[in-house]
Every structure is written in C-alpha cells, then in structure tokens.
Write a protein that holds these residues in place. Structure first.
Motif, PDB file in Angstrom:
ATOM      1  N   ARG A 203      21.979 -16.905  34.910  1.00 55.27           N
ATOM      2  CA  ARG A 203      22.984 -17.066  33.869  1.00 55.27           C
ATOM      3  C   ARG A 203      22.526 -17.941  32.714  1.00 55.27           C
ATOM      4  NH1 ARG A 203      28.052 -18.522  37.692  1.00 55.27           N
ATOM      5  NH2 ARG A 203      26.372 -19.653  38.745  1.00 55.27           N
ATOM      6  N   LEU A 204      21.710 -18.962  32.982  1.00 52.40           N
ATOM      7  CA  LEU A 204      21.269 -19.824  31.883  1.00 52.40           C
ATOM      8  C   LEU A 204      20.318 -19.078  30.957  1.00 52.40           C
ATOM      9  CD1 LEU A 204      21.368 -22.529  30.509  1.00 52.40           C
ATOM     10  CD2 LEU A 204      19.577 -23.353  32.046  1.00 52.40           C
ATOM     11  N   VAL A 205      19.447 -18.262  31.506  1.00 55.96           N
ATOM     12  CA  VAL A 205      18.543 -17.463  30.665  1.00 55.96           C
ATOM     13  C   VAL A 205      19.345 -16.480  29.817  1.00 55.96           C
ATOM     14  CG1 VAL A 205      16.683 -15.764  30.683  1.00 55.96           C
ATOM     15  CG2 VAL A 205      16.603 -17.722  32.244  1.00 55.96           C
ATOM     16  N   VAL A 206      20.320 -15.825  30.432  1.00 56.14           N
ATOM     17  CA  VAL A 206      21.176 -14.898  29.684  1.00 56.14           C
ATOM     18  C   VAL A 206      21.893 -15.634  28.551  1.00 56.14           C
ATOM     19  CG1 VAL A 206      23.224 -13.428  29.838  1.00 56.14           C
ATOM     20  CG2 VAL A 206      21.483 -13.339  31.636  1.00 56.14           C
ATOM     21  N   LEU A 207      22.409 -16.821  28.842  1.00 54.60           N
ATOM     22  CA  LEU A 207      23.113 -17.602  27.823  1.00 54.60           C
ATOM     23  C   LEU A 207      22.174 -17.998  26.696  1.00 54.60           C
ATOM     24  CD1 LEU A 207      25.572 -19.152  26.777  1.00 54.60           C
ATOM     25  CD2 LEU A 207      24.921 -21.046  28.294  1.00 54.60           C
ATOM     26  N   MET A 208      20.967 -18.453  27.005  1.00 52.13           N
ATOM     27  CA  MET A 208      20.021 -18.862  25.965  1.00 52.13           C
ATOM     28  C   MET A 208      19.622 -17.681  25.091  1.00 52.13           C
ATOM     29  SD  MET A 208      17.538 -21.580  27.910  1.00 52.13           S
ATOM     30  CE  MET A 208      16.623 -21.905  26.402  1.00 52.13           C
ATOM     31  N   GLN A 209      19.380 -16.537  25.696  1.00 52.14           N
ATOM     32  CA  GLN A 209      19.021 -15.370  24.901  1.00 52.14           C
ATOM     33  C   GLN A 209      20.155 -14.970  23.966  1.00 52.14           C
ATOM     34  OE1 GLN A 209      17.627 -12.268  27.561  1.00 52.14           O
ATOM     35  NE2 GLN A 209      15.654 -13.263  27.834  1.00 52.14           N
ATOM     36  N   ARG A 210      21.373 -15.067  24.454  1.00 49.79           N
ATOM     37  CA  ARG A 210      22.520 -14.752  23.613  1.00 49.79           C
ATOM     38  C   ARG A 210      22.627 -15.729  22.442  1.00 49.79           C
ATOM     39  NH1 ARG A 210      27.872 -14.774  26.861  1.00 49.79           N
ATOM     40  NH2 ARG A 210      26.740 -13.103  27.928  1.00 49.79           N
ATOM     41  N   ARG A 211      22.396 -17.011  22.709  1.00 45.60           N
ATOM     42  CA  ARG A 211      22.483 -18.006  21.637  1.00 45.60           C
ATOM     43  C   ARG A 211      21.357 -17.822  20.611  1.00 45.60           C
ATOM     44  NH1 ARG A 211      27.262 -20.377  21.162  1.00 45.60           N
ATOM     45  NH2 ARG A 211      26.289 -22.242  20.245  1.00 45.60           N
ATOM     46  N   LEU A 212      20.174 -17.451  21.065  1.00 40.03           N
ATOM     47  CA  LEU A 212      19.081 -17.174  20.134  1.00 40.03           C
ATOM     48  C   LEU A 212      19.428 -15.996  19.226  1.00 40.03           C
ATOM     49  CD1 LEU A 212      16.079 -17.654  22.587  1.00 40.03           C
ATOM     50  CD2 LEU A 212      16.503 -19.016  20.525  1.00 40.03           C
ATOM     51  N   ARG A 213      20.045 -14.949  19.811  1.00 42.87           N
ATOM     52  CA  ARG A 213      20.428 -13.799  19.004  1.00 42.87           C
ATOM     53  C   ARG A 213      21.527 -14.169  18.008  1.00 42.87           C
ATOM     54  NH1 ARG A 213      19.005  -8.532  20.533  1.00 42.87           N
ATOM     55  NH2 ARG A 213      20.176  -7.993  18.652  1.00 42.87           N
ATOM     56  N   MET A 214      22.424 -15.059  18.395  1.00 46.62           N
ATOM     57  CA  MET A 214      23.472 -15.489  17.459  1.00 46.62           C
ATOM     58  C   MET A 214      22.885 -16.192  16.246  1.00 46.62           C
ATOM     59  SD  MET A 214      26.452 -16.811  20.048  1.00 46.62           S
ATOM     60  CE  MET A 214      27.468 -17.418  18.703  1.00 46.62           C
ATOM     61  N   LEU A 215      21.727 -16.827  16.419  1.00 51.06           N
ATOM     62  CA  LEU A 215      21.035 -17.480  15.301  1.00 51.06           C
ATOM     63  C   LEU A 215      20.099 -16.509  14.588  1.00 51.06           C
ATOM     64  CD1 LEU A 215      20.254 -20.895  17.018  1.00 51.06           C
ATOM     65  CD2 LEU A 215      21.947 -20.460  15.230  1.00 51.06           C
ATOM     66  N   HIS A 216      20.153 -15.229  14.964  1.00 57.68           N
ATOM     67  CA  HIS A 216      19.407 -14.130  14.336  1.00 57.68           C
ATOM     68  C   HIS A 216      17.913 -14.190  14.625  1.00 57.68           C
ATOM     69  CE1 HIS A 216      23.173 -13.401  12.331  1.00 57.68           C
ATOM     70  NE2 HIS A 216      23.139 -14.607  11.789  1.00 57.68           N
TER      71      HIS A 216
END
Length: 379
Positions: A203-216
C-alpha cells in the motif's frame, strides 16, 4: 300458642356456610308453621358478623376504593416519568489520511486530524476520545462540543499520531445524560512501515506512486518500486532541489510526497502545447498552456558542449534508433534534439541534446508534434 320442640339434626362432616344453615332453619320453621324463631345469642352474633363482612367487601359508590385510585386523583406514591432524551446522531471525519483501496492509511509520526459533528446540539457537552495502537491505549482526550452553524450542529476536534506501524483506532464516545443521548463512533487507520527497497510492493508503494503522478512526474503505476519508479523519484528529488541521482524512498521523501511538496513553475504558458527544459534542475516538462502534463529527468549538454538556450520549434522527428544510439528523436534546431539514450546519467553529459532514459523516450515522442515549441533555460 305452644311451641313445639324442634329437633335439630346433626350436621354432616363437610363444611356448610353459616348463611346456608340459617336459611335452612327459617325454611323448616315456615314448613312446620311455627312462629318467629328466636335464635340463640351465638347464632345471632354469627349472623351479624357475616352481614358486616359483606358490607365491608362491597365498596361504596360514593367513596372510591384505596386499591383502585381514581383517574382524576393521582396517587402520591406514583413516580413521575422523566422526559425522554432526544436521539443524537454523530459523524466523524479524519483529515491528513490517505485512501488506498478500501483502507485509510498514514505513516508513523504523522498527525491524524479528527473532526466530529453531532446533532442536535446541546450546550455544555463533552466527548471522550481514545486512540489505541494494536489494542494498546496511546492517548485519551476529553473535548468540548462547540456550536457550529448557529447551533444547528455541534462540533469537536482533536489530533492523534502513532509512533510505530500498526492499526490505529480512534473512538469517540458520549454517555447519555439529561441533555444528549449516547453515541459511539470508531474509525480505523493502517499505519504503514516506511521501510522500502527496490522491489518493494504494498500500500505504501501504491500511495507514493499515486502522489508522484499527482505532481505530474511521469511513471507507470505498477505497484512495485521498480526502475520506472526510481526514475520518477530521481525527478522528484531534482524538483525539490535535492540534487540529481537520488532514487531513495526514505522517510524524508515520503513525508515530502504526502505533504504535496514540489512544483514545476511554467515559464512560457502562452506557448500552448510545448516542452520546457529546466537545465538548472535537469528536468524536462511537457506543458499544455500553463498546466504541466508530465515531468522527466534529463541529462543536458556537458560544459564543453552545452545545450543551446532559447525558444525553438520542432522541425523533424525520427522514430526508433539512429546509428549513433539516439532513440525516438525530436529535433528542434540543427542537431539538437530531445531523445532517449543509454546512458542518460544524472548529470550534464550529452553533446548538447536533452537525453532521456530509454524507458521515457517513447512517451515524450508520442506527446510532441512538428511545430511544437521547445524552450531551454536556466533558472
């Protein structure tokens, strides 16, 4: 007239009611034609007692019985029923937590905000809050319910944090009193360990990848800390000004990501669909108007062969490999191009082009087109 003696027959063993005996004697006297019977004193006393008992058993219509009080006259001993407490509804919202699938998650040391609402509002009420980590109490609070929206609702707030991974549960409770009914609301949050390494999943990896995508920042959301995610982490560290080549996913990086830190400042929003090369931070951004679409790490020209500065337009595009190893190239002036190359190190090393990692080159090529602007500058 002379009275004839009356023979009294012996009474049977079974019990006969005194009233029945008297009636029998009277009937017998009438049959025999006898005059008035003078009963013995004992019999007269018994008859009087029977009549008295009947009178006591029959209640007088003018005086209500004590056993059945009148509906219009309440009994002094009857308790007065208390007015029922209005049912209360409560809802609790958590802030600074993140949803991954069906779970709410956070990391150790990060404060979780608790905001509760109750209705109807009653003045002077409090709510007891309890936080447990893996069933062990780590904090307790008693907070006051304050009016909200003119008193239509009541609200309360607090914050909690867990210092270690585990399951954090927050319970908000109020015991019924004369002004407000009882309620209990519980929420659970998974506190994730910040120990990540290449190949990590969860879950932490999934969350980090999502946050990176939010920053484009460009990456494919695979749920694995793979090579693509390491490139994205390198771009993120450059965006923060932390330098090139750092692909770590440590607690400092996780905190910055969850805080939403990092932003690419577009310099030429009026150019529509274009690419900007920030040579200071070694980043390439694909931009639509003033909105960043994707950010990539690059390697620009080394000091002896620097990248040309200015604003240019793409005039030629070549898919696939060129003989010198350039991969999916967009030429913007003479031999200067945006292209993939191996290696694309984390420092300026090219002959003047903006090198991309091979894994990133195709996505940039597919986004750009002939005539798009390319801007190169130092900040």
């Amino acid at each position: 007239m002379r009275l004839r003696p009356v023979r009294v027959l012996p009474m049977p063993r079974r019990s006969i009611a005194p009233v029945t005996v008297l009636r029998s004697l009277l009937l017998l006297c009438g049959v025999l034609g006898a005059g008035p019977i003078v009963l013995p004193a004992a019999a007269q006393a018994a008859r009087a007692r029977i009549r008295s008992a009947h009178v006591r058993a029959a209640p007088s219509p003018a005086a209500p019985s004590a056993a059945a009080p009148s509906a219009s006259t309440p009994s002094a001993a009857a308790p007065v029923a208390a007015a029922p407490v209005a049912p209360v509804r409560a809802r609790v919202h958590l802030s600074d937590v993140f949803r991954v699938g069906s779970s709410l998650v956070t990391v150790p040391g990060r404060a979780v905000g608790v905001r509760g609402f109750v209705w109807p509002y009653a003045s002077g009420q409090t709510v007891e809050l309890e936080a447990t980590l893996d069933h062990r109490i780590i904090a307790e609070r008693v907070v006051r319910v304050r009016p909200w929206r003119g008193g239509a609702l009541g609200t309360f707030s607090a914050s909690f944090s867990a210092r270690a991974p585990g399951t954090l549960r927050i319970k908000c409770a109020h015991a019924e009193d004369a002004a407000m009914g009882a309620f209990v609301v519980e929420r659970g949050i998974a506190v994730l360990a910040e120990r990540l390494h290449p190949g990590s999943e969860g879950r932490l990896v999934v969350l980090m990848q999502r946050r990176l995508r939010m920053l484009h920042i460009y990456l494919r959301q695979t749920g694995v800390l793979d090579a693509g995610m390491r490139l994205a982490l390198d771009a993120y560290h450059r965006l923060l000004g932390w330098g090139e080549g750092d692909t770590s996913a440590d607690a400092r990086t996780i905190t910055a990501l969850l805080d939403g830190r990092g932003r690419f400042a577009v310099r030429y929003p009026g150019q529509g669909r274009h690419a900007e090369g920030d040579l200071t931070h070694q980043l390439l951004a694909l931009v639509q108007g003033g909105r960043v679409q994707a950010i990539y790490p690059i390697s620009s020209g080394k000091p002896s062969t620097p990248t040309i500065l200015g604003s240019f337009r793409i005039y030629d595009r070549v898919p696939g490999y060129l003989p010198d190893g350039m991969y999916y190239s967009d030429f913007f002036i003479r031999g200067y191009a945006i292209h993939g190359y191996d290696p694309a190190p984390d420092y300026p090393a090219s002959h003047g082009c903006m090198r991309l990692a091979i894994a990133d080159a195709v996505s940039v090529y597919n986004w750009l087109a002939i005539g798009d602007w390319v801007d190169t500058y130092y900040r």
